[in-house]
Design an enzyme around this catalytic site. Structure first.
Site, PDB file in Angstrom:
ATOM      1  N   THR A   1      -4.717  -3.847   8.202  1.00 56.55           N
ATOM      2  CA  THR A   1      -4.567  -5.176   7.612  1.00 56.55           C
ATOM      3  C   THR A   1      -4.377  -6.213   8.710  1.00 56.55           C
ATOM      4  O   THR A   1      -4.471  -5.899   9.905  1.00 56.55           O
ATOM      5  CB  THR A   1      -3.460  -5.179   6.528  1.00 56.55           C
TER       6      THR A   1
ATOM      7  N   ASN B   1     -11.176  -2.062   6.873  1.00 57.19           N
ATOM      8  CA  ASN B   1      -9.810  -1.909   6.347  1.00 57.19           C
ATOM      9  C   ASN B   1      -9.445  -0.451   6.114  1.00 57.19           C
ATOM     10  O   ASN B   1      -8.307  -0.157   5.751  1.00 57.19           O
ATOM     11  CB  ASN B   1      -9.622  -2.700   5.047  1.00 57.19           C
TER      12      ASN B   1
ATOM     13  N   GLY C   1     -11.183 -14.367   5.898  1.00 56.78           N
ATOM     14  CA  GLY C   1     -11.553 -12.952   5.866  1.00 56.78           C
ATOM     15  C   GLY C   1     -11.916 -12.447   4.480  1.00 56.78           C
ATOM     16  O   GLY C   1     -12.934 -11.760   4.310  1.00 56.78           O
ATOM     17  N   ALA C   2     -11.098 -12.769   3.487  1.00 58.72           N
ATOM     18  CA  ALA C   2     -11.364 -12.262   2.137  1.00 58.72           C
ATOM     19  C   ALA C   2     -12.654 -12.854   1.569  1.00 58.72           C
ATOM     20  O   ALA C   2     -13.361 -12.202   0.791  1.00 58.72           O
ATOM     21  CB  ALA C   2     -10.182 -12.569   1.222  1.00 58.72           C
TER      22      ALA C   2
ATOM     23  N   LYS D   1      -8.171  -6.347  11.368  1.00 55.85           N
ATOM     24  CA  LYS D   1      -9.377  -5.911  10.641  1.00 55.85           C
ATOM     25  C   LYS D   1     -10.672  -6.087  11.448  1.00 55.85           C
ATOM     26  O   LYS D   1     -11.627  -5.348  11.232  1.00 55.85           O
ATOM     27  CB  LYS D   1      -9.501  -6.673   9.316  1.00 55.85           C
TER      28      LYS D   1
ATOM     29  N   SER E   1       0.809  -1.229   0.000  1.00 55.77           N
ATOM     30  CA  SER E   1       0.000   0.000   0.000  1.00 55.77           C
ATOM     31  C   SER E   1       0.840   1.275   0.000  1.00 55.77           C
ATOM     32  O   SER E   1       0.499   2.225  -0.719  1.00 55.77           O
ATOM     33  CB  SER E   1      -0.966  -0.015   1.192  1.00 55.77           C
TER      34      SER E   1
ATOM     35  N   LEU F   1      -7.670 -14.014  -5.839  1.00 59.48           N
ATOM     36  CA  LEU F   1      -7.370 -12.813  -5.058  1.00 59.48           C
ATOM     37  C   LEU F   1      -5.865 -12.628  -4.872  1.00 59.48           C
ATOM     38  O   LEU F   1      -5.399 -11.552  -4.513  1.00 59.48           O
ATOM     39  CB  LEU F   1      -8.067 -12.851  -3.695  1.00 59.48           C
TER      40      LEU F   1
HETATM   41  P1  NAP Z   1      -7.565 -16.090   5.818  1.00 58.91           P
HETATM   42  O1  NAP Z   1      -8.539 -15.311   6.613  1.00 58.91           O
HETATM   43  O2  NAP Z   1      -6.438 -16.771   6.502  1.00 58.91           O
HETATM   44  O3  NAP Z   1      -8.417 -17.185   4.976  1.00 58.91           O
HETATM   45  C1  NAP Z   1      -7.788 -18.157   4.177  1.00 58.91           C
HETATM   46  C2  NAP Z   1      -8.792 -19.253   3.854  1.00 58.91           C
HETATM   47  O4  NAP Z   1      -8.120 -20.204   3.016  1.00 58.91           O
HETATM   48  C3  NAP Z   1      -9.313 -20.008   5.070  1.00 58.91           C
HETATM   49  O5  NAP Z   1     -10.643 -20.387   4.853  1.00 58.91           O
HETATM   50  C4  NAP Z   1      -8.406 -21.254   5.083  1.00 58.91           C
HETATM   51  O6  NAP Z   1      -9.000 -22.377   5.675  1.00 58.91           O
HETATM   52  C5  NAP Z   1      -8.263 -21.503   3.599  1.00 58.91           C
HETATM   53  N1  NAP Z   1      -7.111 -22.330   3.296  1.00 58.91           N
HETATM   54  C6  NAP Z   1      -5.814 -22.066   3.583  1.00 58.91           C
HETATM   55  N2  NAP Z   1      -5.028 -23.075   3.149  1.00 58.91           N
HETATM   56  C7  NAP Z   1      -5.872 -24.016   2.604  1.00 58.91           C
HETATM   57  C8  NAP Z   1      -5.668 -25.288   2.003  1.00 58.91           C
HETATM   58  N3  NAP Z   1      -4.444 -25.801   1.857  1.00 58.91           N
HETATM   59  N4  NAP Z   1      -6.763 -25.953   1.548  1.00 58.91           N
HETATM   60  C9  NAP Z   1      -8.002 -25.436   1.675  1.00 58.91           C
HETATM   61  N5  NAP Z   1      -8.254 -24.233   2.247  1.00 58.91           N
HETATM   62  C10 NAP Z   1      -7.200 -23.527   2.695  1.00 58.91           C
HETATM   63  O7  NAP Z   1      -6.869 -15.170   4.704  1.00 58.91           O
HETATM   64  P2  NAP Z   1      -7.559 -13.963   3.899  1.00 58.91           P
HETATM   65  O8  NAP Z   1      -7.270 -12.685   4.575  1.00 58.91           O
HETATM   66  O9  NAP Z   1      -8.952 -14.347   3.607  1.00 58.91           O
HETATM   67  O10 NAP Z   1      -6.681 -13.961   2.559  1.00 58.91           O
HETATM   68  C11 NAP Z   1      -6.790 -15.024   1.660  1.00 58.91           C
HETATM   69  C12 NAP Z   1      -6.038 -14.724   0.370  1.00 58.91           C
HETATM   70  O11 NAP Z   1      -6.602 -13.585  -0.274  1.00 58.91           O
HETATM   71  C13 NAP Z   1      -4.548 -14.403   0.562  1.00 58.91           C
HETATM   72  O12 NAP Z   1      -3.841 -15.005  -0.481  1.00 58.91           O
HETATM   73  C14 NAP Z   1      -4.516 -12.900   0.457  1.00 58.91           C
HETATM   74  O13 NAP Z   1      -3.255 -12.425  -0.010  1.00 58.91           O
HETATM   75  C15 NAP Z   1      -5.601 -12.654  -0.576  1.00 58.91           C
HETATM   76  N6  NAP Z   1      -6.161 -11.304  -0.482  1.00 58.91           N
HETATM   77  C16 NAP Z   1      -6.009 -10.469  -1.544  1.00 58.91           C
HETATM   78  C17 NAP Z   1      -6.537  -9.202  -1.507  1.00 58.91           C
HETATM   79  C18 NAP Z   1      -6.380  -8.287  -2.686  1.00 58.91           C
HETATM   80  O14 NAP Z   1      -6.543  -7.072  -2.537  1.00 58.91           O
HETATM   81  N7  NAP Z   1      -6.095  -8.813  -3.857  1.00 58.91           N
HETATM   82  C19 NAP Z   1      -7.258  -8.775  -0.372  1.00 58.91           C
HETATM   83  C20 NAP Z   1      -7.400  -9.659   0.705  1.00 58.91           C
HETATM   84  C21 NAP Z   1      -6.840 -10.931   0.631  1.00 58.91           C
HETATM   85  P3  NAP Z   1      -8.896 -22.631   7.268  1.00 58.91           P
HETATM   86  O15 NAP Z   1      -9.748 -21.575   7.893  1.00 58.91           O
HETATM   87  O16 NAP Z   1      -9.440 -24.008   7.411  1.00 58.91           O
HETATM   88  O17 NAP Z   1      -7.459 -22.485   7.634  1.00 58.91           O
END
Ligand code: NAP
Length: 290
Positions: free
Chosen positions: A68, A93, A135-136, A72, A23, A230
């Site tokens: 972040t 955010n 979260g996403a 959040k 950012s 994402l």
């Molecule tokens: P988070 O809250 O940790 O959620 C991740 C999710 O993925 C959880 O449901 C987790 O399951 C699941 N997961 C992780 N490893 C897995 C696997 N091997 N098999 C199946 N499910 C799996 O993270 P988040 O904040 O949502 O972020 C997720 C992704 O989005 C990241 O890559 C982040 O960089 C990206 N993102 C991008 C933006 C953007 O602006 N482009 C914004 C936000 C996020 P469990 O709960 O069971 O662990």
């Protein structure tokens, strides 16, 4: 070279860790382009220091800040006003000052929606498949509900977290088209999915050769589908490669990052237009994509 003056206004981002945040790169590029005497800084803030950090921001007159991981959700308890969207998503955010105190909203939803809204689709006929329930995924559910998608199917690997995810939407309009499923349901859900969103970190460094879908599952992606990852680096991810090979439209996470930042900058500067192209270009250059 950025010139800091006695009048320079402060913006920033809090998180833990924060050193990998992109950012500052895009926000400072935009502030320079807008000719504003403002600067955007990264602030490493541990959970135990959140209250002190916010009191300090009030004391030094910070204009606003992004939030972040991991703050959040926790930040909500420190705000005087929280937008209905951020309340529904359960995450803030973007925070700004008002006379009453700190106000917060969620611009991840607008960021997620931006690349989809530029497409000509009848969203009311689109079944969404969301991979992951973190979260996403909450921003994805809120965004797809706003688009008016037909159904939103969320697939997760942990039954307890999945149930909690579903329960958390009860009583809100976001729950109406939502259903949750175990990961094993993918072969049934993939063929009719018009929008497939990867919200898991599978495909990010160090798992750059991995995809949330097996080869057999990827072969069930419709050529009419939109695949949205994402993740923004690597670009493209293995998931987007699979989707592209099936003839589907691939969208990476960079535009979401840019657009959530642009939406935040509009709030802080009270400008209807901010230099989105400059923000995107700064990020692409920083990431070595151009
Ligand atoms: P988070 O809250 O940790 O959620 C991740 C999710 O993925 C959880 O449901 C987790 O399951 C699941 N997961 C992780 N490893 C897995 C696997 N091997 N098999 C199946 N499910 C799996 O993270 P988040 O904040 O949502 O972020 C997720 C992704 O989005 C990241 O890559 C982040 O960089 C990206 N993102 C991008 C933006 C953007 O602006 N482009 C914004 C936000 C996020 P469990 O709960 O069971 O662990």
């Amino acid at each position: 070279m950025l010139t800091i003056t006695g009048k320079t206004k402060l913006l920033g981002i809090i998180g833990d860790p924060i050193e990998h945040s992109l950012s500052p790169v895009m926000q400072n590029a935009a502030l320079a382009e807008m000719g504003l005497d403002w600067v955007y800084l990264p602030f490493p803030v541990q959970g135990k220091n959140l209250t002190d950090a916010i009191a300090g921001f009030s004391a030094v007159g910070l204009q606003g800040f992004n939030v972040t991981i991991p703050h959040k959700q926790a930040i909500i308890f420190h705000l005087t006003e929280v937008s209905p969207l951020a309340r529904a998503v359960g995450a803030v955010n973007t925070v700004w000052r008002s006379e009453a105190g700190w106000c917060g909203t969620n611009t991840d939803v607008a960021g997620f929606l931006a690349p989809l809204q530029s497409l000509d689709r009848d969203w009311s006929s689109v079944n969404v498949l969301c991979l992951g329930n973190g979260g996403a995924a909450r921003a994805v559910v809120a965004g797809c509900t706003q688009l008016g998608c037909k159904t939103i199917q969320v697939v997760g690997r942990n039954p307890d977290k999945l149930q909690h995810f579903q329960d958390s939407w009860q009583g809100s309009p976001f729950a109406e088209s939502l259903a949750v499923h175990p990961w094993e349901a993918l072969p049934d859900l993939l063929p009719t999915a018009g929008l497939i969103v990867n919200t898991t970190p599978i495909g990010m460094h160090p798992q750059v050769d991995q995809s949330p879908l097996t080869i057999a599952e990827a072969n069930l992606i419709s050529s009419q589908a939109i695949a949205y990852d994402l993740i923004y680096i690597p670009n493209p991810t293995q998931f987007l490669r699979q989707a592209h090979d099936r003839g589907a439209l691939a969208i990476d996470g960079l535009e979401m990052l840019v657009q959530q930042g642009a939406a935040a900058l509009k709030i802080w500067t009270q400008q209807a237009q901010v230099p989105v192209d400059t923000m995107r270009h700064a990020l692409q250059k920083h990431l070595g994509l151009i």
